[in-house]
Design a protein around this motif. Structure first.
Motif, PDB file in Angstrom:
ATOM      1  N   GLU A 100      22.112 -50.129  16.719  1.00 52.35           N
ATOM      2  CA  GLU A 100      22.697 -50.563  15.454  1.00 52.35           C
ATOM      3  C   GLU A 100      24.169 -50.187  15.425  1.00 52.35           C
ATOM      4  OE1 GLU A 100      21.432 -47.966  11.954  1.00 52.35           O
ATOM      5  OE2 GLU A 100      19.763 -47.608  13.334  1.00 52.35           O
ATOM      6  N   ASP A 101      24.945 -50.959  14.697  1.00 52.31           N
ATOM      7  CA  ASP A 101      26.356 -50.617  14.523  1.00 52.31           C
ATOM      8  C   ASP A 101      26.797 -51.083  13.142  1.00 52.31           C
ATOM      9  OD1 ASP A 101      26.811 -53.366  14.641  1.00 52.31           O
ATOM     10  OD2 ASP A 101      27.341 -53.301  16.770  1.00 52.31           O
ATOM     11  N   ASP A 102      28.065 -51.083  12.882  1.00 52.95           N
ATOM     12  CA  ASP A 102      28.560 -51.411  11.542  1.00 52.95           C
ATOM     13  C   ASP A 102      28.207 -52.834  11.103  1.00 52.95           C
ATOM     14  OD1 ASP A 102      29.518 -48.932  11.545  1.00 52.95           O
ATOM     15  OD2 ASP A 102      31.659 -49.477  11.526  1.00 52.95           O
ATOM     16  N   ASP A 103      28.167 -53.732  12.081  1.00 53.63           N
ATOM     17  CA  ASP A 103      27.925 -55.134  11.743  1.00 53.63           C
ATOM     18  C   ASP A 103      26.451 -55.447  11.509  1.00 53.63           C
ATOM     19  OD1 ASP A 103      30.570 -55.358  12.245  1.00 53.63           O
ATOM     20  OD2 ASP A 103      30.327 -56.328  14.205  1.00 53.63           O
ATOM     21  N   GLY A 104      25.625 -54.655  12.108  1.00 56.77           N
ATOM     22  CA  GLY A 104      24.209 -54.970  11.965  1.00 56.77           C
ATOM     23  C   GLY A 104      23.382 -54.273  13.015  1.00 56.77           C
ATOM     24  N   VAL A 105      22.157 -54.796  13.177  1.00 52.95           N
ATOM     25  CA  VAL A 105      21.244 -54.187  14.142  1.00 52.95           C
ATOM     26  C   VAL A 105      20.973 -55.169  15.268  1.00 52.95           C
ATOM     27  CG1 VAL A 105      20.131 -52.768  12.389  1.00 52.95           C
ATOM     28  CG2 VAL A 105      19.183 -55.022  12.949  1.00 52.95           C
ATOM     29  N   VAL A 106      20.629 -54.618  16.414  1.00 53.29           N
ATOM     30  CA  VAL A 106      20.298 -55.439  17.566  1.00 53.29           C
ATOM     31  C   VAL A 106      18.824 -55.228  17.871  1.00 53.29           C
ATOM     32  CG1 VAL A 106      20.771 -55.898  19.999  1.00 53.29           C
ATOM     33  CG2 VAL A 106      22.640 -55.237  18.436  1.00 53.29           C
ATOM     34  N   PHE A 132      13.814 -58.478   8.695  1.00 53.93           N
ATOM     35  CA  PHE A 132      15.077 -59.216   8.579  1.00 53.93           C
ATOM     36  C   PHE A 132      14.798 -60.712   8.639  1.00 53.93           C
ATOM     37  CE2 PHE A 132      14.259 -58.371  13.039  1.00 53.93           C
ATOM     38  CZ  PHE A 132      14.487 -59.587  13.641  1.00 53.93           C
ATOM     39  N   VAL A 133      15.842 -61.481   8.483  1.00 55.02           N
ATOM     40  CA  VAL A 133      15.715 -62.923   8.625  1.00 55.02           C
ATOM     41  C   VAL A 133      16.820 -63.419   9.547  1.00 55.02           C
ATOM     42  CG1 VAL A 133      17.165 -63.625   6.678  1.00 55.02           C
ATOM     43  CG2 VAL A 133      15.186 -65.003   7.277  1.00 55.02           C
ATOM     44  N   MET A 134      16.511 -64.485  10.306  1.00 54.70           N
ATOM     45  CA  MET A 134      17.535 -65.032  11.220  1.00 54.70           C
ATOM     46  C   MET A 134      17.351 -66.534  11.319  1.00 54.70           C
ATOM     47  SD  MET A 134      15.990 -63.825  14.921  1.00 54.70           S
ATOM     48  CE  MET A 134      14.229 -63.924  15.204  1.00 54.70           C
ATOM     49  N   PRO A 135      18.451 -67.267  11.536  1.00 55.93           N
ATOM     50  CA  PRO A 135      18.344 -68.708  11.757  1.00 55.93           C
ATOM     51  C   PRO A 135      17.659 -68.981  13.091  1.00 55.93           C
ATOM     52  CG  PRO A 135      20.603 -68.066  11.215  1.00 55.93           C
ATOM     53  CD  PRO A 135      19.842 -66.796  11.466  1.00 55.93           C
ATOM     54  N   CYS A 136      17.070 -70.156  13.208  1.00 57.43           N
ATOM     55  CA  CYS A 136      16.305 -70.475  14.413  1.00 57.43           C
ATOM     56  C   CYS A 136      17.181 -70.673  15.646  1.00 57.43           C
ATOM     57  CB  CYS A 136      15.455 -71.716  14.189  1.00 57.43           C
ATOM     58  SG  CYS A 136      14.110 -71.411  13.047  1.00 57.43           S
ATOM     59  N   ASN A 137      18.470 -70.858  15.422  1.00 51.23           N
ATOM     60  CA  ASN A 137      19.342 -71.049  16.593  1.00 51.23           C
ATOM     61  C   ASN A 137      20.147 -69.799  16.913  1.00 51.23           C
ATOM     62  OD1 ASN A 137      21.070 -71.025  14.472  1.00 51.23           O
ATOM     63  ND2 ASN A 137      22.243 -72.845  15.104  1.00 51.23           N
ATOM     64  N   THR A 138      19.687 -68.661  16.446  1.00 55.09           N
ATOM     65  CA  THR A 138      20.386 -67.412  16.717  1.00 55.09           C
ATOM     66  C   THR A 138      20.480 -67.160  18.220  1.00 55.09           C
ATOM     67  OG1 THR A 138      19.580 -66.488  14.651  1.00 55.09           O
ATOM     68  CG2 THR A 138      20.312 -64.917  16.314  1.00 55.09           C
ATOM     69  N   LYS A 139      21.600 -66.650  18.605  1.00 51.99           N
ATOM     70  CA  LYS A 139      21.818 -66.354  20.026  1.00 51.99           C
ATOM     71  C   LYS A 139      20.851 -65.267  20.492  1.00 51.99           C
ATOM     72  CE  LYS A 139      25.524 -65.289  23.288  1.00 51.99           C
ATOM     73  NZ  LYS A 139      25.572 -63.831  23.460  1.00 51.99           N
ATOM     74  N   GLY A 140      20.220 -65.516  21.648  1.00 51.71           N
ATOM     75  CA  GLY A 140      19.292 -64.536  22.199  1.00 51.71           C
ATOM     76  C   GLY A 140      17.857 -64.785  21.791  1.00 51.71           C
ATOM     77  N   LEU A 141      17.658 -65.710  20.899  1.00 49.74           N
ATOM     78  CA  LEU A 141      16.311 -66.017  20.411  1.00 49.74           C
ATOM     79  C   LEU A 141      15.709 -67.194  21.176  1.00 49.74           C
ATOM     80  CD1 LEU A 141      13.949 -66.065  18.329  1.00 49.74           C
ATOM     81  CD2 LEU A 141      15.451 -67.392  16.827  1.00 49.74           C
ATOM     82  N   SER A 142      14.529 -66.998  21.743  1.00 45.50           N
ATOM     83  CA  SER A 142      13.789 -68.111  22.348  1.00 45.50           C
ATOM     84  C   SER A 142      12.471 -68.306  21.625  1.00 45.50           C
ATOM     85  CB  SER A 142      13.447 -67.841  23.821  1.00 45.50           C
ATOM     86  OG  SER A 142      14.540 -67.364  24.525  1.00 45.50           O
ATOM     87  N   LYS A 152      21.440 -60.029  17.563  1.00 45.56           N
ATOM     88  CA  LYS A 152      22.201 -59.283  16.573  1.00 45.56           C
ATOM     89  C   LYS A 152      21.902 -59.816  15.170  1.00 45.56           C
ATOM     90  CE  LYS A 152      25.639 -56.534  15.252  1.00 45.56           C
ATOM     91  NZ  LYS A 152      26.869 -56.427  16.074  1.00 45.56           N
ATOM     92  N   ILE A 153      21.507 -58.892  14.274  1.00 40.63           N
ATOM     93  CA  ILE A 153      21.217 -59.264  12.892  1.00 40.63           C
ATOM     94  C   ILE A 153      22.221 -58.575  11.966  1.00 40.63           C
ATOM     95  CG2 ILE A 153      19.438 -59.265  11.077  1.00 40.63           C
ATOM     96  CD1 ILE A 153      18.566 -60.729  13.642  1.00 40.63           C
ATOM     97  N   PRO A 154      22.994 -59.326  11.207  1.00 48.61           N
ATOM     98  CA  PRO A 154      23.957 -58.681  10.302  1.00 48.61           C
ATOM     99  C   PRO A 154      23.221 -57.901   9.207  1.00 48.61           C
ATOM    100  CG  PRO A 154      23.913 -61.073   9.962  1.00 48.61           C
ATOM    101  CD  PRO A 154      23.043 -60.798  11.144  1.00 48.61           C
ATOM    102  N   TRP A 155      23.826 -56.831   8.737  1.00 46.18           N
ATOM    103  CA  TRP A 155      23.169 -55.947   7.758  1.00 46.18           C
ATOM    104  C   TRP A 155      22.685 -56.687   6.515  1.00 46.18           C
ATOM    105  CZ3 TRP A 155      21.107 -51.636   8.922  1.00 46.18           C
ATOM    106  CH2 TRP A 155      21.645 -50.817   9.935  1.00 46.18           C
TER     107      TRP A 155
END
Lengths: 486, 486, 486, 486
Positions: D174-180, D216-226, D262-265
């Protein structure tokens, strides 16, 4: 020796201590709660003396005559003989008197084919077992067993935590003459009609339940032993016609309470060994012998159920309705299912232990599971076939003793298929199997005869050769693989 | 008028003719087979006079106070009131006294919303019905019904073929004052505790069963009427502690035998009309009103079952075992299923008949079918949770009256979770719901309360708008067709 | 003679007319809908030539070698041989290819023990049957049957009323050479892989369905005969790994359509006799021989199911969970139930017909009823054990053909108990038994293999000696009577 | 904003990474495995724009128009609106497309009535949740969820013991921008058709599974997501007529694999809190909102099943057979059971959380349990009604494209009740619900939609007020005591 019924009943007047609530029972052969069932027990002894059934129910060995359930089977023919004897005894009560003399005897006979199991590092009780087997068959002993702890007392830890006395039976002292035990054991069915009680542990103990891990036998009139009868059902029956099963088949269930009871060493079979206390039933054919009897007994009951289904349907002409015929055909298939599984146990018998032959164990457990799973539903089918008919009968058979009422009864209660009295007799019998308190006890009994369902299924799991069945899948999958990259 | 319990009991000493076998019963309020159940009935009248329940159990109309089951519902709020009243009455017996005063009253109240159904070409009995409704609510009448023929007598043809007397009740004569009936009707539950008996035909008659097609009401002490009690169950109970349900909830079932009974015309509702004899229940909300009461009554019982499951599990700590918690969670879901279906009947109520509102009929039948299908299995779950515990109790509570036995009892029968006496009290209650003859009668009753299962399902079939459901399929299939030839 | 697989496949290229929709199939041994199942059939012929199984699968008579299913059993040992042969054949497809060459052959072999049944007043077809039996075993014929009318056409009356052509197969003409038939018969499973089709009536005809009452046999390439294949399932399988059962065990079902097909007299077995058309199966051991094969086949499937339950549970360690062990123990008991009933049929075999011995018929029907009743639930248990696992697999095995994806696959899909690929292989196999269209067809098949449930139960009803079971009740009730007036 | 179908489909062409085996899918709106189901999704958006359904499917708030499933219910009328909207959406797919846009939206809407639950000591995510709710409804977002770990990975301990990588998704940094996050989550039904994926934990985590405890929630085209698709079922369908459900309702199931995503906070809702990760569904009405939708969706399916039962029976005249009418009546009662329980949830709604009203939770779980328990049996009834009819159809509809075959088809396959083509259309539809792979997936889905049965029952257990039910028993038992010593 083959006892007579009279001899057996005489043996029950031995000073045994029996309580119904706060009432002390003097003589089970005359007390209204017990006397008719006692006659039933006597009849199981007398039948062996009828020439017609002599060869079905007893055998010769070394010049002595013994009850057939003491036969150690060396081949399929011996197994067939045992099965036939169980069937005859079960038929005497239509399978409603389960803890008949052939039940616990079969356990002990099974053990006697492999007594070395009783010899542990510390104790050599194998000879005790063999001697007890000889004693039983020689004296035609009727024994019952009490092999489970009181409900809730399976885990003594909870009692200890609260400083409550542990109610379950355990060794409190031992000396040169034997061991002293105190506490309660469940649920000695038929004990009031028995000569002796086998006490042990059929359900796995916790390995550290050392003092509970004792197995022994004692006469029913042992000093310090009290038998607490559960509510007697026979007292509900005013006469045989109105309650024909209640009348004579309440085999009774008894809580065994020991207060400093002394057991001589020669009657002890397991001591201080929580694992062995259970394994004596499993590493010998004891459990299989005893529960094959139970399979056969259920078969007799199933035949009564089937006959009742048929006759109840006929009493109103319902047997002519296609949907009812389908039900009857299905019920007949149920009878053929349990009998098929019993015959199958012989056809697929196991050569075990060395020199002996035993019914197929997995099939025996399958039959046990089937009986336990299906009994409620089988009774429910009969209940459904009875319909409201069971309530559409006069309050009791004494309606026949008033001229006017009898005339009305015979006029209104006949059907084109059956006379009023015959119909009442039939429906009273059916009710005693589906609705009376006797019926209620049977439903509870069948559900828990072998313990909760997981217990039976664990037996089945244990006896299964899983490698064989896994191998079928593995072998099939070995025939193909990841296809070539195309 | 709201009767008191005392007034009601006094009304039962009216010379009615009741037989148990060959015994003639003098007074149901004192006879051991009936007296405790009679007190139960009285309590259902007294509760209405308690201020706390006055508004739940009664309503004002035209300055008079009537029992709530006489309310003709005009909106959902009225339906809620009826449901709440049924629930309170059912809770008084934990749903074990089904033919309570709100049952047949609800049928008649339902009919009264649409009395024109009773006016046929030949007879105009609509006013009779309205008058009877007024009479019932004004005098707070407890009526039962006898609306099925004796088993096997549904088809009188078979009797005729063999020249046997037809046992089912039928009109044998009529004159200016009324009709004369003879024969037997089934199965007037609670009749010994009732003021009046409604006689009719709930099951379709053959169109040519004209003389059987009579519907009327008569007081229980009508000349020529005998009530034959089926075997009384209450006699099995020695005391309330050991048999708490048997003790006071044997609502009784009675065979109604009429020998030349005269019925005045104003008490006749259907005459010589096999179709109408059945339709009065269906073309009015009668069947829905009456069976909604039965749904609610079952709900009360379900709550008792659920509470017992919970407490029995707690008595041994079994409620901490995950598999048991799952069972409890499932049983709770069953309670929410039946209550959900009851609430749903209100939320989805029907505007019918004109000016009135009725519970959703399909949902009412669905609930009825659910209760009939599931009762045995629900009881079986409780039976399973009880395990052998029901037999692991002393023969009766009098064990408390002997100092030594009591000491042993309190020592051995307690669990870390519950004292011995509390546990015995709990298990005796549970047994009275799963195993006693009372329990057996309940199982038979629930299975046949509404007739054989096909009867309920035929009701469900009849009320279904099949066009709607067929239309869903048709509509879906209309969206595609045979593909083009490719 | 024992055919080889190659010889059998060659025989299938005989000009037979097969349609899938509007597509005409040229060669079943190469068409993608059939070719792999054809290989399965071939393997059932080749296995007989392996020395290891020669004595299991064939026997000598009069110097000739015949497939074991042509053995007419004279004693229990013969019955054991038949059972073992059926088991070996069934194991080749894990019981998933039910209409294997030993099925209809067993019917005919059963008939051949009692050919006089085929001799009626009008026709003497007994010799035709004997000759056909000789022909079958000599040429190692694989026959199927089509013995039910099209759904809805069981009652031709409805068609007649509306002047619609009756679709069910019937005799349209006869002459010196034979009979001419037209119409449709159901549901010739495996027909595309067979040599011949037996056409008859397994379900009772109406006595006046005279022209439908014809029984005969014809080669699959008979002129005028078309075989309409139901939707082929094998086409769903892209490769064996992903769909191992679909791939090779779609035994196919075919609608038999005859357009003026000529049958020579020597191939006719029943003519113009609606009763006899059905009785040939029942008055000979045909039905018992054929359905014993089905019992044994189901047993093989049950063993696959049991192995899969075990392996699926092991793949995630779930086999260590007590509740899962209980399920496995119960499933093992199910396997022992069906096998017990099969062994029991031999132990309790019947001496019938004269000179022969037949498996116990009631037990055979009980097993058939058991399989029909339980198959869905057995599959449901496996489905439950699979859980979501069946969907938690990649879209197909080609994931192994991409380096990166394969690495992810092997990393993410392994469990501590099993590698990713092995697990996928296992779950794909399980899915093909619980969820694929192949699985769906199996569920439909098992439910209707022997017809609707009432058909099986009517068989059971017919073979039951009701006097025996009624007698148990009568005998019991004869032991007591109305008590004296007290 | 209310999206159109076209807009939604355009949004799916966003570079998302989808694999079927080793095949990378470019465009779900055109790929044969997905395109027809994509059109189904689009239709769910378009229907909202039809004026007829506008008020059923959307509502105004603050001048904006939102889909109805975003309505936070303040009273029963609001609950009725939500139910009606779910019903309309479910009807669009006959309940066969469960993860429709109203499912996960309902979870989030439920949460939004009580966002303070998301504020823990360490993290204040309540505002994140509220913002996400606003975002969803404003953009008419279609989200799915992946909220369970891979099978076998529920207990990471086993992996650790063997030094295997833990496959389940967890925070790796995790970092300031979010979690991995990296790892796999199950089983994102519909994900290929969605805008976003909610990742969380619906099943209780072990308290020390801290790093897995992320929501968390993420869009389906998030980088790293298959997105790994399970075997597509739609590919089995050659045309709509032959496989009408497979054709357009394969909603797909997807394994979510994250490789350093990467998921923003502001998109994180729970972090490092194993208890809270589960409780957000339970301490808010989320679980109740979402599963009420599932109840309603099942209701739609039940109506399709009922319609099919009726039409299949009618197609052969079987609906005139009393036994079949009984089955139809019972199936109708099943429909009224589930709908009754849905209506009941509203009538017995709870005032919870403060200011809002929620469907009765126990009844919702009861309905969920009922659906899970009964789905297989309901399908089995339809299967039984279909009988062999499903196999008695030509291989495909192209039989209509050959003149001769078509003539035979129309002649032989008609019944007096239905033409050949209509009958084939009906049975092909029925087969797609009882026998195809699509049907198989539905059976697996319904059984595990809410997890294994113990999960649902634990919900039911948790929401039960046991004191209330125990109190019924206690209260009853308080009315009597040990009787006087007599």
């Amino acid at each position: 020796m083959l006892k007579t019924g009279k001899e057996h009943l005489e043996g029950l007047r031995d000073g045994r201590v029996i309580f119904i609530g706060n009432e002390k029972v003097d003589d089970v052969t005359t007390h209204p709660a017990f006397k008719n069932a006692a006659k039933t027990v006597a009849s199981l002894y007398d039948i062996k003396h009828q020439s017609e059934f002599r060869d079905v129910l007893s055998f010769d060995e070394g010049g002595e005559r013994y009850s057939m359930w003491f036969l150690r089977a060396k081949n399929k023919e011996d197994l067939r003989k045992r099965t036939a004897a169980h069937k005859k005894i079960a038929d005497m009560s239509c399978g409603l008197f389960g803890r008949s003399p052939d039940h616990v005897s079969s356990f002990v006979t099974g053990m006697s084919t492999n007594p070395s199991v009783f010899d542990s590092d510390k104790y050599k009780f194998g000879n005790n077992l063999t001697a007890y087997y000889e004693h039983m068959r020689k004296n035609d002993i009727f024994a019952t067993y009490a092999v489970i702890p009181p409900q809730a007392a399976r885990n003594p830890e909870f009692y200890e935590k609260q400083n409550l006395p542990i109610p379950t039976l355990r060794v409190v002292r031992e000396d040169d003459d034997g061991v002293v035990v105190s506490g309660m054991k469940m649920l000695a069915t038929s004990a009031v009609f028995c000569d002796e009680i086998w006490v042990g542990n059929l359900i796995p103990l916790d390995p550290n339940q050392v003092k509970e891990a004792v197995t022994f036998v004692m006469p029913c009139n042992t000093k310090g032993l009290s038998l607490w009868m559960r509510q007697p059902i026979a007292l509900n029956a005013e006469n045989e016609f109105d309650s024909p099963l209640t009348w004579k088949f309440d085999e009774t269930d008894v809580l065994v309470i020991c207060d400093e009871v002394k057991i001589p060493w020669e009657k002890v079979f397991v001591m201080d060994d929580a694992i062995l206390a259970r394994e004596i039933y499993i590493k010998t054919p004891a459990h299989c012998y005893g529960n094959h009897q139970s399979n056969v007994r259920f078969w007799s009951k199933m035949q009564l159920i089937l006959g009742l289904c048929s006759k109840v349907a006929k009493s109103t002409g319902a047997d002519q309705i296609p949907a009812v015929r389908e039900v009857l055909g299905r019920m007949s298939a149920q009878e053929a299912t349990i009998s098929g599984m019993i015959y199958g146990q012989i056809e697929a018998a196991e050569e075990w232990p060395a020199g002996y032959m035993t019914c197929n164990r997995r099939m025996m457990y399958a039959a046990l599971d089937w009986c336990t799973e299906n009994h409620s539903a089988l009774i429910d089918e009969l209940r459904t076939l009875c319909g409201g008919g069971v309530f559409q009968m006069p309050g009791n058979v004494h309606v026949m003793h008033d001229e006017n009422l009898r005339a009305d009864f015979e006029k209104y209660f006949q059907t084109p298929q059956m006379g009023a009295l015959d119909r009442m007799k039939l429906f009273r019998l059916a009710w005693d199997l589906v609705g009376s308190e006797f019926a209620g006890r049977q439903q509870q009994y069948e559900k828990f005869y072998a313990g909760a369902s997981f217990i039976i299924r664990n037996h089945s799991h244990r006896e299964t050769n899983w490698e064989h069945f896994d191998g079928i899948v593995d072998n099939f999958m070995s025939g193909y693989d990841v296809p070539e990259h195309s």
